[in-house]
Design a protein around this motif. Sequence first.
Motif, PDB file in Angstrom:
ATOM      1  N   ILE A 380       0.856  -1.192   0.000  1.00  0.00           N
ATOM      2  CA  ILE A 380       0.000   0.000   0.000  1.00  0.00           C
ATOM      3  C   ILE A 380       0.885   1.232   0.000  1.00  0.00           C
ATOM      4  O   ILE A 380       2.050   1.186   0.416  1.00  0.00           O
ATOM      5  CB  ILE A 380      -0.945   0.024   1.222  1.00  0.00           C
ATOM      6  N   ASP A 381       0.298   2.331  -0.480  1.00  0.00           N
ATOM      7  CA  ASP A 381       0.976   3.617  -0.447  1.00  0.00           C
ATOM      8  C   ASP A 381       0.418   4.383   0.745  1.00  0.00           C
ATOM      9  O   ASP A 381      -0.782   4.696   0.798  1.00  0.00           O
ATOM     10  CB  ASP A 381       0.736   4.385  -1.742  1.00  0.00           C
ATOM     11  N   LEU A 382       1.276   4.661   1.731  1.00  0.00           N
ATOM     12  CA  LEU A 382       0.807   5.320   2.951  1.00  0.00           C
ATOM     13  C   LEU A 382       0.284   6.723   2.673  1.00  0.00           C
ATOM     14  O   LEU A 382      -0.481   7.265   3.491  1.00  0.00           O
ATOM     15  CB  LEU A 382       1.939   5.375   3.984  1.00  0.00           C
ATOM     16  N   ARG A 383       0.639   7.322   1.555  1.00  0.00           N
ATOM     17  CA  ARG A 383       0.099   8.645   1.249  1.00  0.00           C
ATOM     18  C   ARG A 383      -1.409   8.585   1.052  1.00  0.00           C
ATOM     19  O   ARG A 383      -2.138   9.496   1.492  1.00  0.00           O
ATOM     20  CB  ARG A 383       0.775   9.195  -0.011  1.00  0.00           C
ATOM     21  N   GLU A 384      -1.900   7.529   0.406  1.00  0.00           N
ATOM     22  CA  GLU A 384      -3.344   7.386   0.206  1.00  0.00           C
ATOM     23  C   GLU A 384      -4.045   7.197   1.543  1.00  0.00           C
ATOM     24  O   GLU A 384      -5.133   7.753   1.796  1.00  0.00           O
ATOM     25  CB  GLU A 384      -3.625   6.200  -0.723  1.00  0.00           C
ATOM     26  N   ILE A 414       5.813   3.213   0.098  1.00  0.00           N
ATOM     27  CA  ILE A 414       5.205   1.905  -0.100  1.00  0.00           C
ATOM     28  C   ILE A 414       5.664   0.966   1.026  1.00  0.00           C
ATOM     29  O   ILE A 414       6.829   0.942   1.401  1.00  0.00           O
ATOM     30  CB  ILE A 414       5.589   1.314  -1.470  1.00  0.00           C
ATOM     31  N   ALA A 415       4.699   0.188   1.534  1.00  0.00           N
ATOM     32  CA  ALA A 415       5.009  -0.822   2.554  1.00  0.00           C
ATOM     33  C   ALA A 415       3.961  -1.924   2.479  1.00  0.00           C
ATOM     34  O   ALA A 415       2.812  -1.693   2.060  1.00  0.00           O
ATOM     35  CB  ALA A 415       5.025  -0.211   3.945  1.00  0.00           C
ATOM     36  N   GLU A 416       4.373  -3.124   2.865  1.00  0.00           N
ATOM     37  CA  GLU A 416       3.439  -4.244   2.956  1.00  0.00           C
ATOM     38  C   GLU A 416       2.752  -4.184   4.317  1.00  0.00           C
ATOM     39  O   GLU A 416       3.366  -4.457   5.338  1.00  0.00           O
ATOM     40  CB  GLU A 416       4.181  -5.573   2.792  1.00  0.00           C
ATOM     41  N   ALA A 417       1.476  -3.820   4.318  1.00  0.00           N
ATOM     42  CA  ALA A 417       0.762  -3.623   5.580  1.00  0.00           C
ATOM     43  C   ALA A 417      -0.721  -3.857   5.350  1.00  0.00           C
ATOM     44  O   ALA A 417      -1.207  -3.936   4.213  1.00  0.00           O
ATOM     45  CB  ALA A 417       1.017  -2.221   6.137  1.00  0.00           C
ATOM     46  N   ARG A 420      -6.462  -1.447   6.491  1.00  0.00           N
ATOM     47  CA  ARG A 420      -7.513  -1.110   7.464  1.00  0.00           C
ATOM     48  C   ARG A 420      -6.916  -0.804   8.833  1.00  0.00           C
ATOM     49  O   ARG A 420      -7.304   0.174   9.487  1.00  0.00           O
ATOM     50  CB  ARG A 420      -8.493  -2.277   7.563  1.00  0.00           C
ATOM     51  N   ARG A 421      -5.962  -1.604   9.251  1.00  0.00           N
ATOM     52  CA  ARG A 421      -5.375  -1.399  10.581  1.00  0.00           C
ATOM     53  C   ARG A 421      -4.496  -0.145  10.607  1.00  0.00           C
ATOM     54  O   ARG A 421      -4.504   0.608  11.587  1.00  0.00           O
ATOM     55  CB  ARG A 421      -4.574  -2.626  11.000  1.00  0.00           C
ATOM     56  N   VAL A 422      -3.713   0.076   9.560  1.00  0.00           N
ATOM     57  CA  VAL A 422      -2.877   1.273   9.525  1.00  0.00           C
ATOM     58  C   VAL A 422      -3.738   2.529   9.514  1.00  0.00           C
ATOM     59  O   VAL A 422      -3.432   3.520  10.192  1.00  0.00           O
ATOM     60  CB  VAL A 422      -1.933   1.226   8.304  1.00  0.00           C
ATOM     61  N   GLU A 423      -4.826   2.496   8.750  1.00  0.00           N
ATOM     62  CA  GLU A 423      -5.732   3.656   8.730  1.00  0.00           C
ATOM     63  C   GLU A 423      -6.344   3.895  10.094  1.00  0.00           C
ATOM     64  O   GLU A 423      -6.506   5.045  10.527  1.00  0.00           O
ATOM     65  CB  GLU A 423      -6.822   3.428   7.675  1.00  0.00           C
ATOM     66  N   GLY A 451      14.942  -0.246   5.184  1.00  0.00           N
ATOM     67  CA  GLY A 451      13.846  -1.200   5.189  1.00  0.00           C
ATOM     68  C   GLY A 451      12.687  -0.776   6.051  1.00  0.00           C
ATOM     69  O   GLY A 451      11.936  -1.633   6.516  1.00  0.00           O
ATOM     70  N   ALA A 452      12.531   0.542   6.295  1.00  0.00           N
ATOM     71  CA  ALA A 452      11.479   1.017   7.189  1.00  0.00           C
ATOM     72  C   ALA A 452      10.777   2.220   6.583  1.00  0.00           C
ATOM     73  O   ALA A 452      11.360   2.993   5.817  1.00  0.00           O
ATOM     74  CB  ALA A 452      12.055   1.385   8.555  1.00  0.00           C
ATOM     75  N   VAL A 453       9.495   2.361   6.931  1.00  0.00           N
ATOM     76  CA  VAL A 453       8.708   3.549   6.609  1.00  0.00           C
ATOM     77  C   VAL A 453       8.130   4.073   7.914  1.00  0.00           C
ATOM     78  O   VAL A 453       7.960   3.315   8.875  1.00  0.00           O
ATOM     79  CB  VAL A 453       7.588   3.233   5.604  1.00  0.00           C
TER      80      VAL A 453
END
Length: 619
Positions: A380-384, A414-417, A420-423, A451-453
């Motif tokens: 996912i793109d954390l900006r969205e 971009i990160a694999e996450a 729903r939970r991140v939001e 390797g981190a966002v």
Amino acid sequence: MLRLFVRLARRPLLPAVRLWRRNIQLRVVAATLLISLSVVLALGFVVIAQVSKGLLDAKEEAAQSQAAGGFAVAQEKANTPATVDGPDATDNKVGRDASTWMNSLVKQLASGGQTAFEVVALGAGTGEQPQPGAQGVRGARASGNVDPTASVPLSLRRAVNHATGTFKTFSEIRYTSGADQKEPEPALVVGKRLTDINGDPYDLYYLFPLTQEEESLNLVKSTIATAGLFVVVLLSGIAWLVVRQVVSPVRMAAGIAERLSAGRLQERMKVTGEDDIARLGEAFNKMAQNLQNKIQQLEELSRMQRRFVSDVSHELRTPLTTVRMAADVIHDARVDFDPVTARSAELLAGQLDRFESLLADLLEISRFDAGAAALEAEPIDLREVVRRVIDGAEPLAEHKGTRIRVLGDSQPVIAEADSRRVERVLRNLVVNAVEHGEGRDVVVRLASAGGAVAVAVRDYGVGLKPGEATRVFNRFWRADPARARTTGGTGLGLSIAVEDARLHGGWLQAWGEPGGGSQFRLTLPRTADEPLRGSPIPLEPEDSRANRARAAADAAAASDSAAERQTADAGDRSPIPPRSPVAGAMSVPADPTALPGNGARVVARPAEQAQQEDRADGR
């Protein structure tokens, strides 16, 4: 090179050092071995010294007695009156010169020793300058192939020549060369000045070999060494057995304690006897039993609590749905009610919304407690996600007079996450920042490195007191108990957010200062199941009081240095002008908290961002 050599030399010794540190039985036995060896060596030296002294004293006493008798016999023979006839014609002075008489005397005196001693006769002054006018015996005479001049020390000869009386010293008997030449052997030499048949002086020496005494002393040494070695080995074995009786139960207790800590609560020590070790084992077993009972009680209580929360949450959903339907009907018809009833309908709808949120949070907490929470990770793109969260929080921000700014969204993050939970985590952080921001700006920063966002939410409101940064994630904890929840919060949002971050293998951390606002930072691995080594955003923001004070001190120091350089340049007549700084260059202080572990990534603020934050701080 020296450090490398030391490291290479220590590497083979590491197993032995580790064994020495971890094995108390080995240390006790080694200490016993060293102490007993020291005692045996000291005792051996004392015994050998006493035996050697006793043997030498006895030898000296016997030698002096034997030599005194020989000296008396020799002088008596020299003083015997001259005779013409007699059975013992060899002892007569008539027809004999001093040399012949001396040869006969040495043989007669040595014949009574039977290898117990040797006799040596030396002329007066032998080995030194001859005395003027001296007559009588010349040359050296000895028995048993003894080398007279090499066997009698020069110091002893000088003492005998310059004084009267009997003198003794320790030396070696050396023999003349021959087919049956003997090896030199230690001896006690006793000498005295006598006179011959003509009244001229000469020196007579008795040489007593110390071979038997040396053999006796060697036997004592070998006996003491054998007995000492046996005693040291025996004491080491005894220490090993004794220490093992004490260490074995301790090792058993340590092993059982490790298994207890691993969750095997049924482990117990084997107890035998009634001594102190047995009492220790019984006390340990009783402690383990009580610990097991208490843990079982707590586990049962925890299961009951989780079951109660889950059951209540599920059971309340049906009546809550019915109440919600009725409340919606009443809320829609509130325009026909009087003002008091209409207000009650609005309050009822608001509290029902909060009740539903509380039930949803309780259900989510129960899933985390039961270990049933599942992660649905995808790129996912954390900006969205941040844009959706900000769009949802805009009404509350407008009501509070707060502006939400986003920084670092120019590049994809971009990160694999689980989206729903991140939001949910970011929504909780942004809403809390708006609610506690006191109408000031809220800054949302995104960054990625290695390797981190990370996403950091910064507000400039009441902040956090010392110690509250760790307590803020506790369930139902509130920084200000008297503060009303205008948005209907349940007190479980940050607790759920922490569990969501842990489910991703990430971090959720908080920083704050009283009156200076706070910052919450969410750090996630770029790839699922990848361990985190650091965060691309420092936890303490650059505009904190401490960082501003350090920046001001650095700026003051830099200005002082620049003034000193200008003063020095004003007095310098050098034709070379100072180099001007590069246009647009910007000094960025290194932040050691940016990426702890494997280096640091300095996150510099753009010029426009710095101006905007400065204006925000000044208003």
